[in-house]
Each structure stands twice: as C-alpha cells, then as structure tokens.
Design a protein around this motif. Structure first.
Motif, PDB file in Angstrom:
ATOM      1  N   THR A 239       0.835  -1.201   0.000  1.00  8.39           N
ATOM      2  CA  THR A 239       0.000   0.000   0.000  1.00  8.39           C
ATOM      3  C   THR A 239       0.870   1.251   0.000  1.00  8.39           C
ATOM      4  O   THR A 239       2.081   1.202   0.248  1.00  8.39           O
ATOM      5  CB  THR A 239      -0.917   0.038   1.242  1.00  8.39           C
ATOM      6  OG1 THR A 239      -0.081   0.118   2.421  1.00  8.39           O
ATOM      7  CG2 THR A 239      -1.796  -1.198   1.321  1.00  8.39           C
ATOM      8  N   ALA A 240       0.239   2.381  -0.279  1.00  4.51           N
ATOM      9  CA  ALA A 240       0.968   3.647  -0.270  1.00  4.51           C
ATOM     10  C   ALA A 240       1.553   3.936   1.101  1.00  4.51           C
ATOM     11  O   ALA A 240       2.638   4.521   1.218  1.00  4.51           O
ATOM     12  CB  ALA A 240       0.047   4.781  -0.710  1.00  4.51           C
ATOM     13  N   MET A 241       0.852   3.505   2.161  1.00  3.45           N
ATOM     14  CA  MET A 241       1.372   3.726   3.517  1.00  3.45           C
ATOM     15  C   MET A 241       2.606   2.861   3.782  1.00  3.45           C
ATOM     16  O   MET A 241       3.521   3.274   4.490  1.00  3.45           O
ATOM     17  CB  MET A 241       0.274   3.463   4.543  1.00  3.45           C
ATOM     18  CG  MET A 241      -0.745   4.581   4.620  1.00  3.45           C
ATOM     19  SD  MET A 241      -2.199   4.178   5.627  1.00  3.45           S
ATOM     20  CE  MET A 241      -3.154   3.213   4.458  1.00  3.45           C
ATOM     21  N   HIS A 242       2.622   1.656   3.216  1.00  2.10           N
ATOM     22  CA  HIS A 242       3.800   0.794   3.319  1.00  2.10           C
ATOM     23  C   HIS A 242       4.996   1.463   2.642  1.00  2.10           C
ATOM     24  O   HIS A 242       6.091   1.558   3.218  1.00  2.10           O
ATOM     25  CB  HIS A 242       3.491  -0.552   2.652  1.00  2.10           C
ATOM     26  CG  HIS A 242       4.629  -1.526   2.684  1.00  2.10           C
ATOM     27  ND1 HIS A 242       4.625  -2.699   1.957  1.00  2.10           N
ATOM     28  CD2 HIS A 242       5.827  -1.500   3.337  1.00  2.10           C
ATOM     29  CE1 HIS A 242       5.753  -3.350   2.177  1.00  2.10           C
ATOM     30  NE2 HIS A 242       6.499  -2.648   2.995  1.00  2.10           N
TER      31      HIS A 242
ATOM     32  N   ILE B 187      14.402   0.238  10.556  1.00  2.00           N
ATOM     33  CA  ILE B 187      13.202   0.214  11.387  1.00  2.00           C
ATOM     34  C   ILE B 187      12.289  -0.883  10.863  1.00  2.00           C
ATOM     35  O   ILE B 187      12.173  -1.093   9.651  1.00  2.00           O
ATOM     36  CB  ILE B 187      12.505   1.595  11.372  1.00  2.00           C
ATOM     37  CG1 ILE B 187      11.371   1.658  12.392  1.00  2.00           C
ATOM     38  CG2 ILE B 187      12.011   1.970   9.990  1.00  2.00           C
ATOM     39  CD1 ILE B 187      10.846   3.071  12.625  1.00  2.00           C
ATOM     40  N   GLN B 188      11.676  -1.608  11.752  1.00  2.00           N
ATOM     41  CA  GLN B 188      10.818  -2.718  11.347  1.00  2.00           C
ATOM     42  C   GLN B 188       9.488  -2.186  10.832  1.00  2.00           C
ATOM     43  O   GLN B 188       8.815  -1.391  11.500  1.00  2.00           O
ATOM     44  CB  GLN B 188      10.582  -3.664  12.536  1.00  2.00           C
ATOM     45  CG  GLN B 188       9.780  -4.904  12.178  1.00  2.00           C
ATOM     46  CD  GLN B 188       9.553  -5.828  13.373  1.00  2.00           C
ATOM     47  OE1 GLN B 188       9.913  -5.482  14.500  1.00  2.00           O
ATOM     48  NE2 GLN B 188       8.957  -6.977  13.129  1.00  2.00           N
ATOM     49  N   LEU B 189       9.079  -2.626   9.638  1.00  2.00           N
ATOM     50  CA  LEU B 189       7.814  -2.224   9.055  1.00  2.00           C
ATOM     51  C   LEU B 189       6.787  -3.323   9.298  1.00  2.00           C
ATOM     52  O   LEU B 189       6.969  -4.466   8.870  1.00  2.00           O
ATOM     53  CB  LEU B 189       7.965  -1.978   7.551  1.00  2.00           C
ATOM     54  CG  LEU B 189       9.106  -1.043   7.117  1.00  2.00           C
ATOM     55  CD1 LEU B 189       9.064  -0.826   5.608  1.00  2.00           C
ATOM     56  CD2 LEU B 189       9.039   0.290   7.853  1.00  2.00           C
ATOM     57  N   ILE B 190       5.706  -2.986   9.995  1.00  2.46           N
ATOM     58  CA  ILE B 190       4.703  -3.974  10.372  1.00  2.46           C
ATOM     59  C   ILE B 190       3.425  -3.742   9.569  1.00  2.46           C
ATOM     60  O   ILE B 190       2.798  -2.681   9.667  1.00  2.46           O
ATOM     61  CB  ILE B 190       4.392  -3.908  11.876  1.00  2.46           C
ATOM     62  CG1 ILE B 190       5.680  -4.159  12.679  1.00  2.46           C
ATOM     63  CG2 ILE B 190       3.327  -4.928  12.251  1.00  2.46           C
ATOM     64  CD1 ILE B 190       5.489  -4.063  14.167  1.00  2.46           C
ATOM     65  N   ALA B 191       3.033  -4.736   8.771  1.00  2.30           N
ATOM     66  CA  ALA B 191       1.843  -4.622   7.927  1.00  2.30           C
ATOM     67  C   ALA B 191       0.587  -5.018   8.696  1.00  2.30           C
ATOM     68  O   ALA B 191       0.559  -6.047   9.375  1.00  2.30           O
ATOM     69  CB  ALA B 191       2.001  -5.501   6.690  1.00  2.30           C
ATOM     70  N   TYR B 192      -0.437  -4.196   8.588  1.00  4.04           N
ATOM     71  CA  TYR B 192      -1.750  -4.496   9.164  1.00  4.04           C
ATOM     72  C   TYR B 192      -2.751  -4.656   8.021  1.00  4.04           C
ATOM     73  O   TYR B 192      -2.495  -4.257   6.889  1.00  4.04           O
ATOM     74  CB  TYR B 192      -2.207  -3.354  10.086  1.00  4.04           C
ATOM     75  CG  TYR B 192      -1.501  -3.324  11.413  1.00  4.04           C
ATOM     76  CD1 TYR B 192      -2.085  -3.862  12.549  1.00  4.04           C
ATOM     77  CD2 TYR B 192      -0.238  -2.754  11.533  1.00  4.04           C
ATOM     78  CE1 TYR B 192      -1.439  -3.837  13.779  1.00  4.04           C
ATOM     79  CE2 TYR B 192       0.418  -2.718  12.759  1.00  4.04           C
ATOM     80  CZ  TYR B 192      -0.188  -3.259  13.874  1.00  4.04           C
ATOM     81  OH  TYR B 192       0.457  -3.229  15.088  1.00  4.04           O
TER      82      TYR B 192
ATOM     83  N   ALA C 169       8.608   2.851   4.108  1.00  2.45           N
ATOM     84  CA  ALA C 169       9.914   2.433   3.573  1.00  2.45           C
ATOM     85  C   ALA C 169      10.720   3.631   3.087  1.00  2.45           C
ATOM     86  O   ALA C 169      11.941   3.684   3.266  1.00  2.45           O
ATOM     87  CB  ALA C 169       9.704   1.444   2.432  1.00  2.45           C
ATOM     88  N   LEU C 170      10.029   4.599   2.468  1.00  3.26           N
ATOM     89  CA  LEU C 170      10.710   5.805   1.997  1.00  3.26           C
ATOM     90  C   LEU C 170      11.257   6.603   3.177  1.00  3.26           C
ATOM     91  O   LEU C 170      12.372   7.148   3.107  1.00  3.26           O
ATOM     92  CB  LEU C 170       9.751   6.662   1.170  1.00  3.26           C
ATOM     93  CG  LEU C 170      10.344   7.926   0.549  1.00  3.26           C
ATOM     94  CD1 LEU C 170      11.411   7.577  -0.486  1.00  3.26           C
ATOM     95  CD2 LEU C 170       9.236   8.772  -0.108  1.00  3.26           C
TER      96      LEU C 170
ATOM     97  N   ALA D   3       3.311   4.762  13.613  1.00  3.55           N
ATOM     98  CA  ALA D   3       2.492   4.282  12.497  1.00  3.55           C
ATOM     99  C   ALA D   3       2.384   5.379  11.447  1.00  3.55           C
ATOM    100  O   ALA D   3       2.466   6.573  11.754  1.00  3.55           O
ATOM    101  CB  ALA D   3       1.096   3.872  12.962  1.00  3.55           C
ATOM    102  N   VAL D   4       2.229   4.955  10.211  1.00  5.14           N
ATOM    103  CA  VAL D   4       1.880   5.863   9.123  1.00  5.14           C
ATOM    104  C   VAL D   4       0.405   5.641   8.840  1.00  5.14           C
ATOM    105  O   VAL D   4      -0.004   4.540   8.459  1.00  5.14           O
ATOM    106  CB  VAL D   4       2.726   5.587   7.859  1.00  5.14           C
ATOM    107  CG1 VAL D   4       2.204   6.402   6.683  1.00  5.14           C
ATOM    108  CG2 VAL D   4       4.188   5.930   8.118  1.00  5.14           C
ATOM    109  N   LEU D   5      -0.389   6.672   9.053  1.00  8.07           N
ATOM    110  CA  LEU D   5      -1.841   6.556   8.944  1.00  8.07           C
ATOM    111  C   LEU D   5      -2.394   7.556   7.939  1.00  8.07           C
ATOM    112  O   LEU D   5      -1.747   8.561   7.631  1.00  8.07           O
ATOM    113  CB  LEU D   5      -2.492   6.807  10.306  1.00  8.07           C
ATOM    114  CG  LEU D   5      -2.044   5.922  11.480  1.00  8.07           C
ATOM    115  CD1 LEU D   5      -2.718   6.397  12.756  1.00  8.07           C
ATOM    116  CD2 LEU D   5      -2.356   4.461  11.215  1.00  8.07           C
ATOM    117  N   ASP D   6      -3.612   7.292   7.472  1.00  5.04           N
ATOM    118  CA  ASP D   6      -4.273   8.297   6.650  1.00  5.04           C
ATOM    119  C   ASP D   6      -4.956   9.308   7.572  1.00  5.04           C
ATOM    120  O   ASP D   6      -5.080   9.085   8.782  1.00  5.04           O
ATOM    121  CB  ASP D   6      -5.240   7.667   5.638  1.00  5.04           C
ATOM    122  CG  ASP D   6      -6.355   6.855   6.280  1.00  5.04           C
ATOM    123  OD1 ASP D   6      -6.701   7.120   7.449  1.00  5.04           O
ATOM    124  OD2 ASP D   6      -6.891   5.958   5.602  1.00  5.04           O
TER     125      ASP D   6
END
Length: 319
Positions: A158-161, A175-180, A165-166, A198-201
């Motif tokens: 997703t764009a948030m993923h 940093i660990q990226l955790i997918a929900y 990463a960016l 978290a990266v949220l909308d």
C-alpha cells in the motif's frame, strides 16, 4: 479500389465521432468495493459529470487483485470514451514492480491518462505512550538502537507501506515495518502503545491527534495540508525532498481519440470544482487535484520510476 473509396466515404471519421461524443451512457469502472474512498469520490462527481456530458454516468465496482481486475477491464474495453476507470496509485505505479507477471496489462502502454482526481496525504504518528517527541528524536533513537523501533502501516504494497519504507530510506535508519490489514488496526495498536509508530491516513488519525491521543510527527505531503495545518511536512524536518501521497485518477483504454480524452478531462476538471463535491472529497482526508492528460501522464511515469526504484532497493516483495 472503388470499394475502398465507398467504404471511406461511408465510414465516420475520427473527428466526426469525437464531435458526436457522447451520445450514449458512459461507464466508469471503480477498481475498489463500494464505500471506499475512490468510490465515494466518483459518486460525488457523478451528478456534475452527467449534467456536463448530458448522458447518464453508470458506475460499476470491479474490485480485486489490487485494482488489476477493474483496470484490466478498462484496458480491454473499446477505445471510444464510453468506458473509463478510476485507478489508484498502486495499480498504475506499484503493482507492476511488485509482480509484473501477474499484471494483465501494461499501465504505461495500455491506458491513456485523463486526469488526476485527488491526492491523500499521510501522517507519521507516535504513540503518546512512547517517548518519541519528534522526527529528529525518532531518527536519533533508531540510530542509537538499530532495529529497536517499529512502524505500522495499512498493508503490504500500500501507499502507507511505501511511505514507511521511503521514510526509513531518507532517514538512513533501520526500522521494522509492520503490515496491518488496513489503517484502522494500525491506528488501534499505536493508540494502545503496542507499537510506537504508524503511518496513517488523515481520517483514521485526525481526531485522535486533535484530542492529544496521538502525537503527529510530520505529514508525507510536500506542503502543509489543510486537515493538519500545524503539522510540518517531513520534507521540512530533515528529510529533504520527501513526498509520498496516495492518489487516484481517471484512465481510458489506449487508442481513445485525443478529442474525446479532452472532453472527458474538461468534464472531470469542471466537476472537481463543484463546492459540494470538494466538501465530500475533503471529508475523506483527500484534496481535489485535477490535471491535464499530459500532466497526469508525466506524473504516472515519475511515480512509477520513483516507487520502482524504492521497491528494488528496499527489497519489498508482494504477499
């Protein structure tokens, strides 16, 4: 020879077809389920489009495969302007880099951009239960204790993923990226302090930020956004050039005559200026972003190159 001449005289020219357009209902395929952001936006524009084009606008939802099913149907439709689609960033600029073999079409060759519709910025938030107070603090902590921090996002690919990463790449941190499975579960976990970041909308975070339940560290857009005017862009917080937004726009089958693309573009641009439509779009945390077909084409190409490079460098895989 005579048959060729007679046929050419009887066949309508491309110009006459474009002049008559539209003379029947126009179908818009939305590559997401009913009730999603793209669906709500296009339905907000539907009345103005029908009035301007003087034809019924039929909306058909064809969800699945990250948008490939719906936009694949658009790519295979007749290039006559009577079937167009609402495509998001993922299907046009991310899916081809995650799994080229699964793509039923080439976004850059089999589709014609009509206009960008809307952009959706994201926000990097920290749990109030964490001690992270700023982007600088986050980066310092991550460098002092590599892999000791994690950030949640709305799902693989997703764009948030990709925004997460960016961020890690621009900040030069691990940093660990955790997918929900969606934004809401990620928001719940960061709110509860189960994850520090978290990266949220915007819709999932705006009220929580205003109530002081989440700490906003920065927005992903290049400039400040109207929804969170007091939150600085990450590009102003030491991550020069940082920009990542979700977006969706209108595409037509390759070969659609330019005059018809121009008529569709004018109708969508006009609809996006309607105050009622703008209000409905902003409720979603999105910002209307009409463009010319050429500008949208350049944008798709630049986004594809940008995310393709990141996916390759970060080793991001499809799930």
């Amino acid at each position: 020879m005579g048959l060729v001449v007679v046929f050419s005289l009887l066949s309508p020219s491309a110009a006459s077809i474009a002049n008559a357009y539209p003379d029947q209902p126009i179908k818009i395929i939305v590559s997401f389920p009913p009730g999603g952001s793209a669906d709500i936006v296009i339905r907000a524009l539907q009345p103005a489009l029908a009035e301007d084009l003087r034809q019924p606008i039929v909306i058909e939802n064809r969800a699945g495969a990250g948008g490939n099913i719906g936009i694949g149907a658009v790519a295979q439709a007749a290039p006559d302007g009577y079937t167009v689609g609402v495509a998001a960033a993922g299907v046009l600029t991310v899916n081809p880099h995650l799994n080229r073999a699964a793509m039923p079409f080439d976004p850059l060759k089999d589709l014609v951009p009509v206009t960008l519709l809307a952009e959706i910025p994201f926000v990097l938030v920290a749990s109030q239960k964490s001690e992270i107070s700023s982007v600088a603090d986050l980066i310092a902590r991550a460098k002092a204790q590599p892999q000791n921090l994690s950030v949640g996002h709305g799902g693989s690919g997703t764009a948030m993923h990709l925004t997460s990463a960016l961020f890690a790449q621009k900040a030069d941190i691990r940093i660990q990226l955790i997918a929900y499975r969606g934004t809401a579960p990620a928001a719940v976990d960061v709110l509860a302090g189960h994850i520090p970041l978290a990266v949220l909308d915007i819709p999932a975070s705006q009220q929580l930020i205003r109530e002081g339940k989440l700490r906003a560290l920065g927005v992903s857009a290049a400039k400040r956004v109207v929804f969170l005017p007091d939150v600085a862009p990450l590009a102003e917080l030491g991550l020069s050039g940082f920009e990542s937004v979700g977006w969706f726009g209108i595409v037509a089958p390759a070969g659609t005559p330019p005059d018809i693309v121009g008529k569709l573009n004018a109708a969508f641009v006009k609809a996006l200026s309607d105050p009622a439509a703008i209000e409905k779009i902003r409720v979603l945390g999105a910002e209307p972003a009409p463009s010319s077909p050429d500008a949208f084409a350049r944008f798709i190409q630049s986004e594809s190159a940008k995310w393709g490079k990141l996916i390759a460098e970060a080793g991001i895989k499809s799930e």
